[in-house]
Design a protein around this motif. Structure first.
Motif, PDB file in Angstrom:
ATOM      1  N   THR A  60       0.937  -1.100   0.120  1.00  0.00           N
ATOM      2  CA  THR A  60       0.300  -0.067   0.052  1.00  0.00           C
ATOM      3  C   THR A  60       1.301   1.162  -0.087  1.00  0.00           C
ATOM      4  O   THR A  60       1.698   1.373   0.916  1.00  0.00           O
ATOM      5  N   LEU A  61       0.746   1.872  -1.205  1.00  0.00           N
ATOM      6  CA  LEU A  61       1.729   3.374  -1.127  1.00  0.00           C
ATOM      7  C   LEU A  61       0.906   4.261  -0.724  1.00  0.00           C
ATOM      8  O   LEU A  61      -0.311   4.541  -0.909  1.00  0.00           O
ATOM      9  N   CYS A  62       1.623   5.224   0.116  1.00  0.00           N
ATOM     10  CA  CYS A  62       0.974   6.120   0.917  1.00  0.00           C
ATOM     11  C   CYS A  62       1.646   7.523   0.600  1.00  0.00           C
ATOM     12  O   CYS A  62       2.912   7.662   0.018  1.00  0.00           O
ATOM     13  N   ARG A  84       7.346   4.690   2.583  1.00  0.00           N
ATOM     14  CA  ARG A  84       5.937   5.618   2.284  1.00  0.00           C
ATOM     15  C   ARG A  84       4.931   4.242   2.175  1.00  0.00           C
ATOM     16  O   ARG A  84       4.014   4.564   1.416  1.00  0.00           O
ATOM     17  N   THR A  85       5.411   3.186   2.515  1.00  0.00           N
ATOM     18  CA  THR A  85       4.590   1.816   2.254  1.00  0.00           C
ATOM     19  C   THR A  85       4.322   0.942   3.412  1.00  0.00           C
ATOM     20  O   THR A  85       5.058   1.190   4.420  1.00  0.00           O
ATOM     21  N   PRO A 144      -8.787  -8.945   5.596  1.00  0.00           N
ATOM     22  CA  PRO A 144      -8.992  -8.072   6.568  1.00  0.00           C
ATOM     23  C   PRO A 144      -8.002  -6.855   6.666  1.00  0.00           C
ATOM     24  O   PRO A 144      -8.587  -5.669   6.750  1.00  0.00           O
ATOM     25  N   VAL A 145      -6.771  -6.943   6.382  1.00  0.00           N
ATOM     26  CA  VAL A 145      -5.964  -5.948   6.116  1.00  0.00           C
ATOM     27  C   VAL A 145      -6.617  -5.090   4.795  1.00  0.00           C
ATOM     28  O   VAL A 145      -6.468  -3.759   4.905  1.00  0.00           O
ATOM     29  N   ALA A 146      -6.943  -5.629   3.941  1.00  0.00           N
ATOM     30  CA  ALA A 146      -7.464  -4.864   2.627  1.00  0.00           C
ATOM     31  C   ALA A 146      -8.701  -4.013   3.030  1.00  0.00           C
ATOM     32  O   ALA A 146      -8.571  -2.836   2.620  1.00  0.00           O
ATOM     33  N   LYS A 147      -9.512  -4.648   4.008  1.00  0.00           N
ATOM     34  CA  LYS A 147     -10.557  -3.731   4.317  1.00  0.00           C
ATOM     35  C   LYS A 147     -10.128  -2.656   5.276  1.00  0.00           C
ATOM     36  O   LYS A 147     -10.895  -1.507   5.139  1.00  0.00           O
ATOM     37  N   THR A 198      -2.927   4.143  -2.404  1.00  0.00           N
ATOM     38  CA  THR A 198      -3.111   2.934  -3.440  1.00  0.00           C
ATOM     39  C   THR A 198      -2.299   1.730  -3.156  1.00  0.00           C
ATOM     40  O   THR A 198      -1.585   1.725  -2.724  1.00  0.00           O
ATOM     41  N   THR A 199      -2.948   0.457  -3.554  1.00  0.00           N
ATOM     42  CA  THR A 199      -2.237  -0.776  -3.462  1.00  0.00           C
ATOM     43  C   THR A 199      -1.961  -1.298  -4.548  1.00  0.00           C
ATOM     44  O   THR A 199      -2.804  -1.333  -5.579  1.00  0.00           O
ATOM     45  N   ARG A 200      -0.705  -2.018  -4.655  1.00  0.00           N
ATOM     46  CA  ARG A 200      -0.268  -2.693  -5.737  1.00  0.00           C
ATOM     47  C   ARG A 200       0.176  -3.817  -5.374  1.00  0.00           C
ATOM     48  O   ARG A 200       0.793  -3.967  -4.133  1.00  0.00           O
TER      49      ARG A 200
END
Length: 179
Positions: free
Chosen positions: A105-107, A134-135, A149-152, A164-166
């Motif tokens: 997850t890029l922040c 930053r990730t 659960p982490v995705a939620k 955003t997640t890649r």
């Protein structure tokens, strides 16, 4: 010349359609060179004389806002940052490894990544994750990248911060475009 990876958030899902050929043309006309896209999820590599990634991000956001008449947030990472993220995934995949994917997850900032890590720790324990710069790196079983659960937690946090997640494999492919 400076090389950057630009990641658009939330395109080609939920009714936000951005064709990669249109995105390439828009960024080229906006003054960037060597514009290349990867996949249809808003991954771009480009070159600019500008040395400040934040200026690149603001310029991309403005071009997208003008063209699409809506906010399409971007995150910009330098070539060095992408090279680091494309290294072998930092967390060991559970066995069987082929049944799992590593995600990043890029922040917008390291602080956002730290705060996201704290929320994941509080809400989704005992899931394994790692905050690096930053990730936030995490693992999900194949087919659960939106229901894990982490995705939620990440989806809920995306309402409050730019992220955003890649898939890690995508970051590896983006790094190869630089060469």
């Amino acid at each position: 010349m400076n090389k950057y990876a630009v990641f658009l958030r939330g395109v080609n899902v939920g009714g936000v359609k951005v064709l990669m050929k249109d995105l390439t043309r828009l960024l080229q006309e906006g003054g960037f060179s060597e514009v290349k896209t990867l996949l249809a999820s808003g991954n771009v590599v480009l070159t600019s004389e500008i040395s400040d990634p934040l200026i690149i991000q603001n310029r991309c956001n403005e071009l997208l806002r003008q063209y699409y008449q809506r906010e399409i947030p971007t995150l910009v990472f330098t070539e060095a940052e992408i090279e680091e993220l494309a290294q072998p995934f930092a967390l060991p995949l559970p066995e069987p490894a082929t049944a799992h994917h590593g995600y990043l997850t890029l922040c917008h900032s390291a602080r956002d990544a730290q705060e996201l890590g704290q929320v994941i720790q509080d809400v989704a324990a005992p899931h394994s994750f790692l905050v690096t710069g930053r990730t936030v790196q995490w693992i999900a079983s194949k087919g659960t990248s939106t229901t894990d659960p982490v995705a939620k937690v990440v989806q809920a946090q995306a309402k409050h911060r730019i992220l955003t997640t890649r898939n890690h494999n995508t970051l590896v492919k983006v790094a190869k475009i630089f060469h």
